[in-house]
Design an enzyme around this catalytic site. Sequence first.
Site, PDB file in Angstrom:
ATOM      1  N   ASN A  18       0.933  -1.444   0.062  1.00 15.23           N
ATOM      2  CA  ASN A  18      -0.454  -0.074  -0.259  1.00 15.23           C
ATOM      3  C   ASN A  18       1.111   1.397   0.086  1.00 15.23           C
ATOM      4  O   ASN A  18       1.840   1.655   1.286  1.00 15.23           O
ATOM      5  CB  ASN A  18      -0.690  -0.044   1.396  1.00 15.23           C
ATOM      6  N   LYS A  20      -0.041   4.037  -0.107  1.00 19.03           N
ATOM      7  CA  LYS A  20      -0.799   5.302   0.411  1.00 19.03           C
ATOM      8  C   LYS A  20      -0.409   6.695   0.027  1.00 19.03           C
ATOM      9  O   LYS A  20      -0.142   6.408  -1.763  1.00 19.03           O
ATOM     10  CB  LYS A  20       0.268   5.639   1.913  1.00 19.03           C
ATOM     11  N   HIS A 110      -9.385   0.591   5.476  1.00 16.98           N
ATOM     12  CA  HIS A 110      -8.161   1.421   5.653  1.00 16.98           C
ATOM     13  C   HIS A 110      -7.784   1.901   7.117  1.00 16.98           C
ATOM     14  O   HIS A 110      -8.979   2.904   7.296  1.00 16.98           O
ATOM     15  CB  HIS A 110      -6.858   1.611   5.045  1.00 16.98           C
ATOM     16  N   GLU A 112      -6.976   4.795   8.284  1.00 20.62           N
ATOM     17  CA  GLU A 112      -6.420   5.788   7.968  1.00 20.62           C
ATOM     18  C   GLU A 112      -7.509   6.458   7.103  1.00 20.62           C
ATOM     19  O   GLU A 112      -7.690   7.538   7.481  1.00 20.62           O
ATOM     20  CB  GLU A 112      -5.107   5.517   6.876  1.00 20.62           C
ATOM     21  N   GLU A 182      -4.489  -4.767  10.915  1.00 23.35           N
ATOM     22  CA  GLU A 182      -3.958  -4.079  10.655  1.00 23.35           C
ATOM     23  C   GLU A 182      -4.743  -3.205  12.531  1.00 23.35           C
ATOM     24  O   GLU A 182      -5.005  -2.502  12.729  1.00 23.35           O
ATOM     25  CB  GLU A 182      -3.967  -2.887   9.819  1.00 23.35           C
ATOM     26  N   GLY A 188       2.929   2.779  10.230  1.00 24.45           N
ATOM     27  CA  GLY A 188       4.053   3.699  10.265  1.00 24.45           C
ATOM     28  C   GLY A 188       4.732   3.493  11.655  1.00 24.45           C
ATOM     29  O   GLY A 188       4.825   4.605  11.497  1.00 24.45           O
ATOM     30  N   SER A 228       4.186  -2.341   9.726  1.00 21.62           N
ATOM     31  CA  SER A 228       5.282  -1.383  10.018  1.00 21.62           C
ATOM     32  C   SER A 228       6.658  -3.442   9.802  1.00 21.62           C
ATOM     33  O   SER A 228       6.672  -4.203  10.578  1.00 21.62           O
ATOM     34  CB  SER A 228       6.226  -1.484  11.915  1.00 21.62           C
ATOM     35  N   GLY A 249       3.362  -0.957   4.415  1.00 24.37           N
ATOM     36  CA  GLY A 249       2.782   0.018   4.115  1.00 24.37           C
ATOM     37  C   GLY A 249       4.635   1.325   3.782  1.00 24.37           C
ATOM     38  O   GLY A 249       5.035   0.898   2.470  1.00 24.37           O
TER      39      GLY A 249
HETATM   40  O1  LIG Z   1      -1.382  -0.365   4.775  1.00 23.04           O
HETATM   41  C1  LIG Z   1      -0.358  -0.616   5.206  1.00 23.04           C
HETATM   42  C2  LIG Z   1      -0.371  -0.070   6.751  1.00 23.04           C
HETATM   43  O2  LIG Z   1      -0.904   0.714   6.906  1.00 23.04           O
HETATM   44  C3  LIG Z   1       1.196  -0.320   7.309  1.00 23.04           C
HETATM   45  O3  LIG Z   1       2.110   0.888   6.946  1.00 23.04           O
HETATM   46  P1  LIG Z   1       3.249   0.462   7.433  1.00 23.04           P
HETATM   47  O4  LIG Z   1       3.570  -0.545   7.289  1.00 23.04           O
HETATM   48  O5  LIG Z   1       4.039   1.543   7.035  1.00 23.04           O
HETATM   49  O6  LIG Z   1       3.706   1.187   8.859  1.00 23.04           O
END
Ligand SMILES: O=C[C@H](O)COP(=O)(O)O
Length: 271
Positions: A18, A20, A110, A112, A182, A188, A228, A249
């Site tokens: 993803n 983002k 998601h 977010e 998640e 993140g 993460s 992410g």
């Molecule tokens: O969609 C992915 C998740 O929100 C994980 O994000 P991250 O790997 O940056 O923690």
Amino acid sequence: MTSKTNGVYDRTPLIAGNWKMNLDHQQAVTLVQKLTWILTDADHDFEKVEVAVFPPFTDLRSVQTLVAGDRLPLVYGAQDVSAEDSGAFTGEVSAQFLSKLGCRYVLVGHSERRTLHGEDDAMANRKLTAALRHGLAPVLCVGEGLDVRQAGRHVEHTVAQLRGALEGLSTEQVTDLVVAYEPVWAIGTGEVAGPDDAQQMCAALRADVASRYGEEAAAGLRLLYGGSVKSSNAASLLREKDVDGVLVGGASLDEAEFASIVRFEHHLLTD
Ligand SMILES: O=C[C@H](O)COP(=O)(O)O
């Protein structure tokens, strides 16, 4: 329908990136090309471990052209979808448009979207239904915040999110669904849920689907962990029985790092 198998795994692992709100359409093309080169050079078997990227909406047409033109073996999806099919919904993107762009998947709910745009389980349910109506495979995201985890209510909270989002869906629609667990506190932040935590939640989600839709639906359900994920921790998560993939992410923005996650089996062999 029986549980999915590719001859190696009961369910084909899905490694999903993803992006983002990162990478414009030109950067998207470069990353997808480099990622495919790395994986092809390494003889990656895309049938055995599926690879998907989730670029921003504005990149999708370029990614489609590249993937179709060069017959690349990876698949792609969008990060969100409208609950509506068409009409006066400024800024929204319909599932039909995504389908036409060759998207296989779409992220729904998601964290977010939930946190920044107030989306709830009822909205996730509407978006999921819209995606299914147009032949997209939804990747439903669920997971608890730190307060819920600290209160020890993470399993009931996440199972309730799942139930809310699946409201009214048929057994057939639930079979083959992808659900990403998640934990919000791990996104993140560099904090990763331990493999035991990921397994506990994925097993609870699968058991809930089994109790409501039957064993067959539960056996086909693919459960991803997200939060993460990096090449250094992916293999230990993917070793767990009920973890069928990862939603990555930040680490998916680096083609070498993401390719290394895709090739998690090498870490399993060398661990
Ligand atoms: O969609 C992915 C998740 O929100 C994980 O994000 P991250 O790997 O940056 O923690």
